[in-house]
Design an enzyme around this catalytic site. Structure first.
Site, PDB file in Angstrom:
ATOM      1  N   GLU A 134      -2.183   8.517   8.570  1.00  0.00           N
ATOM      2  CA  GLU A 134      -0.712   8.420   8.614  1.00  0.00           C
ATOM      3  C   GLU A 134      -0.171   9.190   9.821  1.00  0.00           C
ATOM      4  O   GLU A 134       0.817   8.813  10.437  1.00  0.00           O
ATOM      5  CB  GLU A 134      -0.088   9.000   7.331  1.00  0.00           C
ATOM      6  CG  GLU A 134      -0.343   8.199   6.068  1.00  0.00           C
ATOM      7  CD  GLU A 134       0.400   6.868   5.992  1.00  0.00           C
ATOM      8  OE1 GLU A 134       1.556   6.782   6.426  1.00  0.00           O
ATOM      9  OE2 GLU A 134      -0.207   5.896   5.492  1.00  0.00           O
TER      10      GLU A 134
ATOM     11  N   THR B 133      -6.916   2.531  -4.108  1.00  0.00           N
ATOM     12  CA  THR B 133      -6.519   3.359  -5.241  1.00  0.00           C
ATOM     13  C   THR B 133      -5.784   2.503  -6.284  1.00  0.00           C
ATOM     14  O   THR B 133      -6.100   2.556  -7.482  1.00  0.00           O
ATOM     15  CB  THR B 133      -5.604   4.505  -4.756  1.00  0.00           C
ATOM     16  OG1 THR B 133      -6.239   5.148  -3.643  1.00  0.00           O
ATOM     17  CG2 THR B 133      -5.341   5.509  -5.845  1.00  0.00           C
TER      18      THR B 133
ATOM     19  N   ASP C 260       0.878  -1.172   0.000  1.00  0.00           N
ATOM     20  CA  ASP C 260       0.000   0.000   0.000  1.00  0.00           C
ATOM     21  C   ASP C 260       0.915   1.221   0.000  1.00  0.00           C
ATOM     22  O   ASP C 260       2.141   1.093   0.061  1.00  0.00           O
ATOM     23  CB  ASP C 260      -0.913  -0.010   1.247  1.00  0.00           C
ATOM     24  CG  ASP C 260      -1.860   1.194   1.274  1.00  0.00           C
ATOM     25  OD1 ASP C 260      -2.347   1.585   0.202  1.00  0.00           O
ATOM     26  OD2 ASP C 260      -2.095   1.764   2.356  1.00  0.00           O
ATOM     27  N   SER C 261       0.313   2.405  -0.012  1.00  0.00           N
ATOM     28  CA  SER C 261       1.112   3.629  -0.002  1.00  0.00           C
ATOM     29  C   SER C 261       1.716   3.921   1.375  1.00  0.00           C
ATOM     30  O   SER C 261       2.650   4.704   1.484  1.00  0.00           O
ATOM     31  CB  SER C 261       0.229   4.804  -0.410  1.00  0.00           C
ATOM     32  OG  SER C 261      -0.842   4.927   0.517  1.00  0.00           O
TER      33      SER C 261
ATOM     34  N   TYR D 168      -1.199   7.998  -2.584  1.00  0.00           N
ATOM     35  CA  TYR D 168      -1.561   7.497  -3.909  1.00  0.00           C
ATOM     36  C   TYR D 168      -2.849   8.179  -4.405  1.00  0.00           C
ATOM     37  O   TYR D 168      -3.063   8.333  -5.602  1.00  0.00           O
ATOM     38  CB  TYR D 168      -1.827   5.983  -3.856  1.00  0.00           C
ATOM     39  CG  TYR D 168      -0.605   5.079  -3.945  1.00  0.00           C
ATOM     40  CD1 TYR D 168       0.694   5.567  -3.816  1.00  0.00           C
ATOM     41  CD2 TYR D 168      -0.770   3.713  -4.159  1.00  0.00           C
ATOM     42  CE1 TYR D 168       1.788   4.704  -3.889  1.00  0.00           C
ATOM     43  CE2 TYR D 168       0.325   2.854  -4.246  1.00  0.00           C
ATOM     44  CZ  TYR D 168       1.604   3.356  -4.116  1.00  0.00           C
ATOM     45  OH  TYR D 168       2.681   2.506  -4.199  1.00  0.00           O
ATOM     46  N   GLY D 169      -3.692   8.551  -3.466  1.00  0.00           N
ATOM     47  CA  GLY D 169      -5.058   8.972  -3.796  1.00  0.00           C
ATOM     48  C   GLY D 169      -5.169  10.208  -4.663  1.00  0.00           C
ATOM     49  O   GLY D 169      -6.193  10.426  -5.311  1.00  0.00           O
TER      50      GLY D 169
ATOM     51  N   CYS E  76     -11.037   2.780   1.009  1.00  0.00           N
ATOM     52  CA  CYS E  76      -9.605   3.062   1.154  1.00  0.00           C
ATOM     53  C   CYS E  76      -9.169   2.311   2.399  1.00  0.00           C
ATOM     54  O   CYS E  76      -9.851   2.351   3.429  1.00  0.00           O
ATOM     55  CB  CYS E  76      -9.389   4.560   1.330  1.00  0.00           C
ATOM     56  SG  CYS E  76      -7.729   5.000   1.900  1.00  0.00           S
ATOM     57  N   THR E  77      -8.031   1.636   2.316  1.00  0.00           N
ATOM     58  CA  THR E  77      -7.631   0.756   3.421  1.00  0.00           C
ATOM     59  C   THR E  77      -7.164   1.531   4.655  1.00  0.00           C
ATOM     60  O   THR E  77      -6.960   0.934   5.713  1.00  0.00           O
ATOM     61  CB  THR E  77      -6.527  -0.215   2.963  1.00  0.00           C
ATOM     62  OG1 THR E  77      -5.454   0.545   2.376  1.00  0.00           O
ATOM     63  CG2 THR E  77      -7.078  -1.188   1.935  1.00  0.00           C
TER      64      THR E  77
ATOM     65  N   CYS F 114      -4.722  -1.807  -1.245  1.00  0.00           N
ATOM     66  CA  CYS F 114      -4.921  -0.382  -1.509  1.00  0.00           C
ATOM     67  C   CYS F 114      -6.071  -0.226  -2.504  1.00  0.00           C
ATOM     68  O   CYS F 114      -6.046  -0.839  -3.584  1.00  0.00           O
ATOM     69  CB  CYS F 114      -3.630   0.188  -2.100  1.00  0.00           C
ATOM     70  SG  CYS F 114      -3.801   1.868  -2.710  1.00  0.00           S
TER      71      CYS F 114
HETATM   72  N1  DGL Z   1      -4.744   3.148   1.404  1.00  0.00           N
HETATM   73  C1  DGL Z   1      -4.846   3.547   0.060  1.00  0.00           C
HETATM   74  C2  DGL Z   1      -6.175   3.246  -0.554  1.00  0.00           C
HETATM   75  O1  DGL Z   1      -6.748   2.258  -0.143  1.00  0.00           O
HETATM   76  C3  DGL Z   1      -4.124   4.782  -0.397  1.00  0.00           C
HETATM   77  C4  DGL Z   1      -4.403   6.079   0.273  1.00  0.00           C
HETATM   78  C5  DGL Z   1      -3.473   7.136  -0.289  1.00  0.00           C
HETATM   79  O2  DGL Z   1      -2.282   6.877  -0.373  1.00  0.00           O
HETATM   80  O3  DGL Z   1      -3.976   8.203  -0.684  1.00  0.00           O
HETATM   81  O4  DGL Z   1      -6.660   3.902  -1.420  1.00  0.00           O
END
Ligand code: DGL
Length: 262
Positions: free
Chosen positions: A151, A75, A10-11, A42-43, A183-184, A73
């Site tokens: 985060e 995204t 994941d990010s 990532y979003g 989103c996780t 993730c």
């Molecule tokens: N946890 C990620 C998701 O499920 C990414 C969130 C991010 O980095 O913006 O989308």
């Protein structure tokens, strides 16, 4: 049997909510987790960038000898899963299909989805739900501030409560049967989200659905780990100057966490 590790990425810390469920369901497996903290979030990134980043992280996990990849993730699942399945010759599981399967079995029709801006823009959840569930009504909402707050470890304070209220106040009157935490990072806010929407809305933690799917896949393909001893989790970050360890300790209940730089 296959005693190699399960690769997860994941990010940042979000994918640990998935890893936690995988460990619960499959305690005898070993895991390698990559948090792509150098590229967080990532979003807000374009599809092309997410494809590039996902490719690199999967290559890293293959180099570390993973037997299967879990894209923990939303995204990356919504924007890159299909491309990754075309490029790589290793099984890859994302978070969307197992979750939509579960909703279909539960005959849920009025479904809310909260996720990053990139995920909502891609329509990844809506397209899958429309394909698999007849007459479903999907109500989408991007919540771009939540992942950075997670985060930071800001998941239980007043700022989190107000932010969640602002994002979800319109959904509260939609008579939803289920809300997907698309989103996780968002399971870290689960209690607050429940408080905002009330007990009638089932809050869906995608990690639980992914764990079930992964268990079935390993069994069907006879690639479970046959060790009966304690599992091993190796965590790698692409940048270690971040709050990852504090959030990880809380989430994984202080088990011995050793973080290495990728
Ligand atoms: N946890 C990620 C998701 O499920 C990414 C969130 C991010 O980095 O913006 O989308």
């Amino acid at each position: 049997m296959d005693n190699r590790s399960i690769g997860v990425f994941d990010s940042g810390v979000g994918g640990l909510t998935v890893l936690k469920e995988l460990k619960k369901k499959l305690p005898h497996e070993d895991y390698i987790y990559i948090g792509d903290t150098a590229s967080f979030p990532y979003g807000s990134k374009s599809k092309d960038t997410i494809i590039e980043l996902s490719k690199k992280r999967i290559e890293n996990l293959i180099d570390m000898n993973a037997k299967i990849i879990v894209i923990a993730c939303g995204t990356a699942t919504s924007q890159a899963l299909k491309e990754m399945q075309k490029i790589f010759n290793i099984p890859i599981i994302g978070i969307i299909n197992p979750t939509v399967d579960y909703l279909k079995k539960g005959n849920k029709k009025r479904i809310g989805v909260i996720a990053t801006a990139g995920t909502i823009r891609s329509n990844g959840w809506k397209n899958n739900i429309d394909k698999m569930i007849d007459n479903a009504i999907v109500i989408n909402k991007a919540c771009p501030l939540l992942a950075p707050m997670a985060e930071e470890g800001w998941t239980e304070n007043e700022i989190a409560r107000l932010t969640i209220h602002e994002y979800l106040k319109d959904m509260a009157s939609e008579n939803l049967e289920a809300l997907i935490l698309g989103c996780t990072h968002y399971p870290l806010f689960k209690k607050m989200i429940e408080n905002e929407l009330g007990k009638n809305v089932e809050i869906i933690n995608t990690g639980e659905m992914v764990a079930k799917e992964l268990e079935e896949y390993l069994l069907q393909n006879n690639i479970e780990n046959d060790k009966k001893n304690q599992t091993k989790v190796d965590i790698f970050l692409t940048d270690t100057e971040c709050n990852f360890l504090n959030v990880a300790k809380k989430l994984l209940e202080n088990e011995n966490i050793d973080i290495k730089k990728l």
